[in-house]
Write a protein that holds these residues in place. Structure first.
Motif, PDB file in Angstrom:
ATOM      1  N   TRP A 281      -8.554   2.759 105.327  1.00 53.37           N
ATOM      2  CA  TRP A 281      -8.678   1.303 105.467  1.00 53.37           C
ATOM      3  C   TRP A 281      -7.419   0.616 104.985  1.00 53.37           C
TER       4      TRP A 281
ATOM      5  N   LEU B 293     -20.721   5.724 102.441  1.00 51.64           N
ATOM      6  CA  LEU B 293     -20.156   4.650 101.624  1.00 51.64           C
ATOM      7  C   LEU B 293     -18.635   4.716 101.660  1.00 51.64           C
ATOM      8  N   ASP B 294     -18.012   3.606 101.957  1.00 56.17           N
ATOM      9  CA  ASP B 294     -16.547   3.512 101.898  1.00 56.17           C
ATOM     10  C   ASP B 294     -16.166   2.276 101.078  1.00 56.17           C
ATOM     11  N   MET B 295     -14.938   2.282 100.590  1.00 55.02           N
ATOM     12  CA  MET B 295     -14.351   1.067 100.029  1.00 55.02           C
ATOM     13  C   MET B 295     -13.480   0.483 101.147  1.00 55.02           C
TER      14      MET B 295
ATOM     15  N   GLN C 282     -11.391  -3.329  99.247  1.00 52.05           N
ATOM     16  CA  GLN C 282     -12.179  -4.120  98.292  1.00 52.05           C
ATOM     17  C   GLN C 282     -13.672  -4.236  98.554  1.00 52.05           C
ATOM     18  N   TYR C 283     -14.174  -3.884  99.719  1.00 55.94           N
ATOM     19  CA  TYR C 283     -15.603  -4.058  99.999  1.00 55.94           C
ATOM     20  C   TYR C 283     -16.295  -2.708 100.022  1.00 55.94           C
ATOM     21  N   GLU C 284     -17.102  -2.439  99.021  1.00 50.54           N
ATOM     22  CA  GLU C 284     -17.782  -1.156  98.975  1.00 50.54           C
ATOM     23  C   GLU C 284     -19.174  -1.269  99.588  1.00 50.54           C
TER      24      GLU C 284
END
Lengths: 169, 169
Positions: free
Chosen positions: A75, A122-124, A128-130
């Protein structure tokens, strides 16, 4: 899948429906961009908000970085996105539409590489958005819908009839 | 489900996530309603569009009829919805919020009755929209997001800072 006798698990939404959902929204947003006169696309504003061109450029950046992140797990941070970095931003409606269409193709191509289990990983995202991929993706589709609704007000206040909301294809 | 050792099928989105998605949007829309001054909620308009109160009343009607249709398969035709029939429409912000909260409770209560396979069933919703339940539901959630985005422009043009888009809870 029609060659496959294995029963598919029951889905709330199928990946191919989700792709159509996203691209349907993008098709409508493209029509809203087209509906703006050239000058107003880049300069018209209400209440100190951004002109619709800036919103559209944000949407192009998010969609391009979003599909890349979904597929690769890599990302770009929001500050590195084109619309924040200020680099090579399109300066005409035709250029915005051209970049829009490139992202459309990229999404259709890359979508096929996303395995079913990816949507719950689950990704960050964007540095900034987990959260699970599905939630992050719905967020950027919602963000597009939100800003496009604002574009409708700009068009109405310019005396221009916006494209019908229900027409996504 | 935690008492159950059967492996759940992998889902793009879980029903409980979809409920949170919808209610998260509704929570934000509620804040937008609250952000309007009483008079402007019912009278302020840009470009000949409806005041935000009328949009909010439509959203209440659609959500109430929508969750009922999802659960029962019985859909009121759009012409029979309160906001079209013009009956007993709320005339104050407090009354809009009260009706909003009743629908919030109804959705949370009824959601538990929706079996997984329901989301892919085909219905003729509101007497005119044929499609799988998931597509119909996403349509009315999108419709809310669309109109709420318009409410943001109304607020900005009134010099009022709208609630942050990312805050859904």
């Amino acid at each position: 899948m029609t060659n496959n006798i294995i029963q598919e698990p029951q889905q709330v939404i199928l990946p191919e429906e989700l792709l159509l959902h996203w691209q349907g929204h993008r098709q409508l947003t493209r029509r809203v961009i087209e509906a703006f006169p050239e000058h107003e696309l880049f300069h018209y504003s209400i209440g100190g908000m951004r002109p619709f061109s800036e919103m559209a450029i944000e949407l192009i950046s998010l969609a391009a970085a979003g599909i890349q992140g979904m597929v690769t797990g890599s990302w770009r941070a929001t500050g590195e996105l084109d619309h924040h970095a200020g680099q090579s931003l399109p300066g005409t409606k035709a250029e915005i539409l051209r970049q829009w269409d490139l992202v459309t193709q990229e999404i259709n191509h890359s979508w096929l590489q996303i395995p079913l289990e990816r949507f719950q990983e689950l990704d960050m995202a964007f540095g900034q958005y987990e959260g699970p991929i599905i939630r992050i993706m719905l967020y950027w589709v919602d963000n597009e819908n939100h800003h496009r609704g604002q574009g409708y007000v700009y068009l109405r206040s310019l005396g221009i009839e916006p494209p019908p909301f229900w027409d996504r294809y």
